[in-house]
Design a protein around this motif. Sequence first.
Motif, PDB file in Angstrom:
ATOM      1  N   PHE A 108     -16.933  42.536   1.960  1.00 18.67           N
ATOM      2  CA  PHE A 108     -18.001  44.392   2.325  1.00 18.67           C
ATOM      3  C   PHE A 108     -18.480  44.305   3.038  1.00 18.67           C
ATOM      4  N   LEU A 109     -20.105  43.471   2.406  1.00 16.92           N
ATOM      5  CA  LEU A 109     -21.422  43.653   2.363  1.00 16.92           C
ATOM      6  C   LEU A 109     -21.072  42.803   4.080  1.00 16.92           C
ATOM      7  N   ALA A 110     -20.586  41.437   4.338  1.00 16.68           N
ATOM      8  CA  ALA A 110     -19.985  40.814   5.695  1.00 16.68           C
ATOM      9  C   ALA A 110     -19.947  41.374   6.411  1.00 16.68           C
ATOM     10  N   GLU A 111     -18.652  42.610   6.873  1.00 17.77           N
ATOM     11  CA  GLU A 111     -18.182  43.676   7.193  1.00 17.77           C
ATOM     12  C   GLU A 111     -19.097  44.714   7.544  1.00 17.77           C
ATOM     13  N   MET A 165      -9.415  34.065   1.235  1.00 13.84           N
ATOM     14  CA  MET A 165     -11.655  33.628   2.303  1.00 13.84           C
ATOM     15  C   MET A 165     -11.080  34.372   4.084  1.00 13.84           C
ATOM     16  N   THR A 166     -10.018  33.936   4.306  1.00 11.12           N
ATOM     17  CA  THR A 166      -9.473  34.147   5.551  1.00 11.12           C
ATOM     18  C   THR A 166      -9.639  35.654   6.041  1.00 11.12           C
ATOM     19  N   ASN A 167      -9.137  36.744   5.345  1.00  9.21           N
ATOM     20  CA  ASN A 167      -9.734  37.866   6.108  1.00  9.21           C
ATOM     21  C   ASN A 167     -11.299  38.109   5.886  1.00  9.21           C
ATOM     22  N   LEU A 168     -12.015  37.139   5.629  1.00  6.40           N
ATOM     23  CA  LEU A 168     -13.524  37.133   6.188  1.00  6.40           C
ATOM     24  C   LEU A 168     -13.802  36.928   7.791  1.00  6.40           C
ATOM     25  N   PHE A 169     -12.678  36.243   7.990  1.00 11.87           N
ATOM     26  CA  PHE A 169     -12.665  36.172   9.492  1.00 11.87           C
ATOM     27  C   PHE A 169     -12.872  37.036   9.940  1.00 11.87           C
ATOM     28  N   LYS A 170     -11.460  37.530   9.479  1.00 11.57           N
ATOM     29  CA  LYS A 170     -10.700  38.562  10.494  1.00 11.57           C
ATOM     30  C   LYS A 170     -11.329  40.093  10.551  1.00 11.57           C
ATOM     31  N   ASN A 171     -11.430  40.288   8.926  1.00 11.38           N
ATOM     32  CA  ASN A 171     -12.052  41.691   8.669  1.00 11.38           C
ATOM     33  C   ASN A 171     -13.446  41.247   9.612  1.00 11.38           C
ATOM     34  N   CYS A 172     -14.504  41.186   9.965  1.00 12.20           N
ATOM     35  CA  CYS A 172     -15.328  40.639  10.721  1.00 12.20           C
ATOM     36  C   CYS A 172     -15.351  40.648  11.891  1.00 12.20           C
ATOM     37  N   GLY A 187     -16.858  42.710  16.179  1.00 14.79           N
ATOM     38  CA  GLY A 187     -16.717  43.233  18.005  1.00 14.79           C
ATOM     39  C   GLY A 187     -16.209  43.739  18.745  1.00 14.79           C
ATOM     40  N   PHE A 188     -16.118  45.504  17.630  1.00 25.28           N
ATOM     41  CA  PHE A 188     -15.738  46.992  18.374  1.00 25.28           C
ATOM     42  C   PHE A 188     -17.309  47.182  17.977  1.00 25.28           C
TER      43      PHE A 188
END
Length: 304
Positions: free
Chosen positions: A88-91, A154-161, A166-167
């Motif tokens: 969440f913090l990275a997002e 861990m893969t969710n980190l890259f997908k969510n970020c 990007g947006f």
Amino acid sequence: MELKIVQAKSGKTLTTLTELSESSTIGDVKRSYQMKKSSLYPDRQSYRSEPKGRMLGDDVTLKSLNFKDGDSLYFKDLGPQISWKNVFLAEYIGPLFVYLIFYARPAIVYGASAVNIPRAQVVNIAAACWTLHYAKRVFETQFIHRFSHATMPMTNLFKNCSYYWGFAAFVAYYINHPLYTAPAMGNLQIYGGLIGFLVNEYGNFAVHVALRNLRPAGTRERKIPFPTSNPMTMMFNFVSCPNYTYEAGAWVCFTIMTQCVPAGLFTLAGFYQMAIWAKGKHKNYKREFSNYPKGRKCIVPLLL
């Protein structure tokens, strides 16, 4: 008591645990298996009583599953994990800085001449709103949210970020562009959208506080959420996930305020995903609580 650990996908027996009893929980199974294979820490392990059954919670006992000596438990490796809080913090920190690069350093993106081009006041307001939203998100992640799950893959980190960052760049590029034009209806549209944005942001925060107070620290206890003394939580009378309702409302108002197509696309994408989450949570509430209020919708009062 002996318990076979079987690979859910292949059916291969991985190991046999012997230091368990009927009163042992799935959490105990995870810790026992980790002693045999240290890389498989508990958050990385998932168990089912059948190869394609539901994932079992840590507090489920072997006795409640009617397991006997020599029975099998089906294992799945969830892969490397990362804490929900860190994701969440990275997002949220990412979009905050990405947007502000476009706003505060336009020469980097648009060229040196962009620095001397006057900005519409709505551009400054939009930057303040964007900053408020993501700063609030970071604050809530750090001090308000109580997560029911400790980790995610861990893969969710890259997908969510990728989605959020990007947006952020997409929206920021157009709103801070030297050729951006202010909304057609002027101050009425700008300040009307701003008021709506702030009201919805406060509503979202109020709901998050109410949800936090439902779950004692350090537990996974679930209760039916109801309105509190804060009037913004009255939305619980109409939908199961008013935090998503207010979130979507805030971005609708941001889109109106800026009259920006990329902001509208961000709003639509966000609403689509939140509607999916809301439907899932609504279904879980109804399944878990027999007395769950029947008149509630998922995310949009009276409609969805």
